[in-house]
Design an enzyme around this catalytic site. Structure first.
Site, mmCIF file in Angstrom:
data_model
loop_
_atom_site.group_PDB
_atom_site.id
_atom_site.type_symbol
_atom_site.label_atom_id
_atom_site.label_comp_id
_atom_site.label_asym_id
_atom_site.label_seq_id
_atom_site.Cartn_x
_atom_site.Cartn_y
_atom_site.Cartn_z
ATOM 1 N N GLU A 92 -80.111 -21.315 3.182
ATOM 2 C CA GLU A 92 -80.791 -20.174 4.246
ATOM 3 C C GLU A 92 -81.868 -19.619 3.554
ATOM 4 O O GLU A 92 -81.853 -19.068 2.152
ATOM 5 C CB GLU A 92 -79.791 -19.285 4.686
ATOM 6 C CG GLU A 92 -80.283 -18.357 5.794
ATOM 7 C CD GLU A 92 -79.171 -17.514 6.396
ATOM 8 O OE1 GLU A 92 -78.327 -17.162 5.684
ATOM 9 O OE2 GLU A 92 -79.695 -17.164 7.452
ATOM 10 N N CYS A 136 -78.038 -16.653 9.737
ATOM 11 C CA CYS A 136 -78.313 -15.870 10.739
ATOM 12 C C CYS A 136 -79.947 -16.068 11.252
ATOM 13 O O CYS A 136 -80.376 -15.833 12.385
ATOM 14 C CB CYS A 136 -78.212 -14.245 10.224
ATOM 15 S SG CYS A 136 -76.553 -13.973 10.213
ATOM 16 N N ASN A 184 -74.758 -21.037 15.169
ATOM 17 C CA ASN A 184 -74.254 -20.690 13.746
ATOM 18 C C ASN A 184 -72.846 -19.763 13.754
ATOM 19 O O ASN A 184 -72.023 -20.433 13.708
ATOM 20 C CB ASN A 184 -75.503 -19.892 12.949
ATOM 21 C CG ASN A 184 -75.026 -19.180 11.546
ATOM 22 O OD1 ASN A 184 -74.650 -19.970 11.053
ATOM 23 N ND2 ASN A 184 -75.200 -17.948 11.490
ATOM 24 N N GLU A 185 -73.211 -18.421 13.901
ATOM 25 C CA GLU A 185 -71.920 -17.728 14.060
ATOM 26 C C GLU A 185 -71.899 -17.094 15.412
ATOM 27 O O GLU A 185 -72.003 -15.798 15.757
ATOM 28 C CB GLU A 185 -71.592 -16.708 12.991
ATOM 29 C CG GLU A 185 -71.579 -17.121 11.482
ATOM 30 C CD GLU A 185 -71.292 -16.233 10.547
ATOM 31 O OE1 GLU A 185 -71.880 -14.916 10.747
ATOM 32 O OE2 GLU A 185 -71.108 -16.803 9.350
HETATM 33 O O1 AHR Z 1 -74.717 -16.533 4.375
HETATM 34 C C1 AHR Z 1 -75.082 -15.390 4.790
HETATM 35 C C2 AHR Z 1 -74.772 -15.268 6.020
HETATM 36 O O2 AHR Z 1 -73.355 -14.925 6.392
HETATM 37 C C3 AHR Z 1 -75.393 -16.150 7.062
HETATM 38 O O3 AHR Z 1 -76.613 -15.869 7.352
HETATM 39 C C4 AHR Z 1 -74.500 -16.135 8.234
HETATM 40 O O4 AHR Z 1 -74.410 -17.360 8.883
HETATM 41 C C5 AHR Z 1 -73.299 -15.313 7.773
HETATM 42 O O5 AHR Z 1 -73.003 -14.208 8.275
#
Ligand code: AHR
Length: 646
Positions: free
Chosen positions: A43, A251, A375-376
């Protein structure tokens, strides 16, 4: 007193008289292991892409920086210092009329009446006065920029310089002519330095400048439209032997607060100067010079399966206030974007998106087998949209496995609710679990997956052991790494259920830290491997095909025994502060010599740019005769033994 001494002796006796024993029969295989177990999650956080893996050395190269999510972190002049040379009459302004292209709307107009105007770009340095373009003596750098003449009687001169504009490379001058045009040069650095790029406009009149780029000539993927990647970092990733590459977030995929911030893969493909930049929720901007095409190429380069993550019609639920979720109609319409992405990756060159991939330089399809939707995310709103989007994928591409999010936590009502919904409706999806927990949570939960039903498979998409904060950071020390190693013995034992796992985050640029701990640190020239990196590497390099049944009579130790066709692998983690002698009774293993790799030391040990190898693995040999091998597991260590089976 005597009684107390006697008791002490009784307590110590078992420790001294009985060596700890591990028993296993190499032919007693139990579970098949996933061959995709270890991979990467990438990321753009901590300058992982822009300022990191992406080879671009200039920051805010096209004056598009404007981070509405973090106004203090990025504006149109970020990383630029512009001034008229002493005694000169010159000015500059940001313009939007008739830009280079609609996706790249801002450019700079430099106007000189007398003397010269100088534009310095500091690259990804942090301090306002510091040059951040790290160059090495004798190395070449490829440069280009777009210019449009506005009746300049004079020239535009470019060089790598110090903060005062004194050249550290042979300057190159251009005379801009007519409409927007691309002007290129190659520079060779005269010395090692943290430098600036200096563009000098001299003469009389004006010129428009946009999309300036400087990259090391020695980089990987030079022919990729984005321009390529930093070679040393790619090699560091290769060292982890990843089976998959999950990207681009995290994120950043979901989008924060506003729908405009959603990561739209279509913004990231095609000619690099036409990629529409987007604020990065973690800091500056995402230039998308490392876009979806480059991610697919990188995965292929690493021999890893690409694993794209797309937005699920729900903005990042961890950040409020946020714009509304997509309506059902919007979600159905958005499904087409995901189908287009799959076509971009796998469609023939006769399809519209396959044609773009071919045009970008990859006529063959990429080996896309997975797509993560969300994602989350969690809750009813997410799962309804996941249902729509995954159904659209399944109908058109039944061979692609969809990955469903289980939320951002390891335990409690949220993840339980996610799992209930998944088991009821999406049991054929791969389930993406994420958790960042205190270090000791990991060994304490080494049996987490023992009780998971074996049918629905888990993708542990993000995890890391977190130590208490020291200063402003959670350290990447040996203790965190050993706790992760202990946990991995449980993951391996359950790798019939957990078929993929990735540490997070992957990369961090020194001085540009949004999150700690991180697996790999770097600056302009150095790459720093953490103890956690070595743990990931040790486990990935010794991935077995089967779990072997085993027994160990010491609860302080964590272990797993695995095998391939020709090797038995014994993985042992000692979290105790004492050495533990161990006898391994290994049936069906021929006499001979095994090898081991070990990471050990004091729990607080961490590597730094000054002392990069304080914690690093060592190797050694271990004899086995009549099915018996003797060893001592040092305090605070992880050791992986490999014994030949033939
Ligand atoms: O890895 C950092 C962050 O952690 C990522 O963007 C997210 O998916 C998680 O909250």
């Amino acid at each position: 007193m005597r009684k107390a001494l006697l008791w002490l002796l009784v307590l110590l006796l078992p420790l001294t008289a009985q060596a700890t024993t591990l028993t296993a029969d190499a032919n007693d295989t139990w579970r098949e292991m996933s061959d995709t177990l270890y991979g990467l999650f990438f990321e753009d956080i901590n300058c992982a892409a822009d300022g990191g893996l992406y080879a671009e050395l200039l920051q805010n190269r096209s004056f598009e920086y404007e981070n509405i999510l973090n106004p203090q972190r990025a504006d149109h002049y970020s990383a630029w210092r512009i001034n008229a040379a002493p005694g000169s009459k010159a000015e500059w302004s940001l313009m939007n009329e008739d830009p280079l292209n609609a996706n790249n709307p801002t450019y700079l107009r430099a106007s000189v009446e007398e003397g010269s105007l100088r534009l310095f770009n500091q690259g990804f340095a942090t301090g306002a006065l510091k040059g951040g373009i790290t160059v090495k003596a004798g190395q070449s750098y490829d440069f280009f920029m777009y210019l449009r003449d506005q009746a300049l009687e004079g020239c535009v001169t470019v060089a790598i310089t110090d903060a005062g504009g004194n050249p550290m490379s042979e300057p190159v001058s251009f005379t801009p002519e007519g409409a927007w045009g691309k002007y290129t040069a190659s520079f060779t650095a005269a010395k090692d330095a943290d430098a600036w790029l200096c563009v000098t406009v001299e003469g009389q009149g004006s010129v428009d400048l946009d999309m300036l780029s400087l990259m090391p000539a020695d980089r990987l993927g030079k022919d990729w439209p984005g321009g390529g990647l930093r070679r040393d970092l790619v090699e560091t990733l290769r060292g982890l032997e990843p089976a998959f590459l999950r990207f681009p977030g995290g994120c950043v995929t979901e989008g924060s607060y506003t729908r405009d911030n959603v990561y739209n893969w279509k913004d990231t493909v095609g000619p690099v100067e036409q990629r529409r930049e987007n604020p990065n929720t973690w800091g500056g901007m995402q230039t998308y010079g490392m876009g979806f095409y480059e991610y697919f190429c990188l995965a292929e380069e690493l021999g890893a399966l690409p694993l794209p993550v797309v937005h699920a019609g729900v903005l990042c639920q961890a950040r409020e206030p946020r714009e509304s979720d997509y309506t059902m109609d919007e979600t159905w319409a958005y499904a087409q974007d995901i189908l287009d992405l799959i076509e971009f990756a796998t469609g023939s060159a006769d399809t519209p998106w396959g044609a773009l991939r071919a045009e970008m330089g990859h006529p063959e399809p990429f080996d896309l087998r997975y797509i993560a939707i969300g994602n989350e995310n969690w809750g009813a709103g997410y799962f309804t949209r996941y249902g729509i989007l995954s159904q659209a994928v399944k109908e058109k591409y039944p061979e692609i496995t969809c990955i469903v999010a289980a939320g951002p936590v390891a335990e409690g009502a949220l993840i339980n609710d996610s799992w209930n919904r998944i088991r009821a409706k999406f049991a054929d999806s791969l389930v993406d679990e994420h958790y960042y927990m205190d270090s000791m949570w990991f060994p304490e939960h080494v049996n987490r997956y023992d009780s998971y039903p074996r049918t629905t498979k888990v993708f542990l998409g993000e995890y890391a052991a977190h130590e208490p904060v020291q200063g402003s950071r959670r350290p990447n020390n040996l203790r965190a790494a050993l706790c992760e190693a202990a946990y991995l013995t449980g993951i391996e034992r359950n790798s019939d259920v957990v078929c993929m796992a990735a540490y997070a985050p992957l990369l961090a640029r020194e001085g540009q830290v949004d999150w700690t701990p991180d697996l790999i640190w770097f600056n302009g020239t150095q790459v720093l491997l953490t103890p956690s990196y070595y743990v990931q590497q040790m486990f990935a390099q010794t991935l077995g095909d089967w779990v072997v049944r085993s027994a160990l009579d010491e609860e302080k130790l964590f272990h797993v025994v695995t095998r391939t066709e020709d090797k038995l692998q014994v993985k042992l983690v000692n979290l105790a502060e004492e050495d533990i002698p161990l006898t391994m009774h290994l049936t069906s293993v021929p006499d001979g010599e095994g090898v081991y790799t070990r990471l050990s030391g004091e729990m607080r040990t961490a590597n730094s740019f000054v002392k990069p190898f304080k914690a690093a693995p060592a190797t050694g040999a271990c004899q086995i005769a009549n099915g018996e091998a003797q060893t001592v597991l040092p305090a605070c260590s992880v050791t992986i033994y490999e014994f030949p089976l033939q």
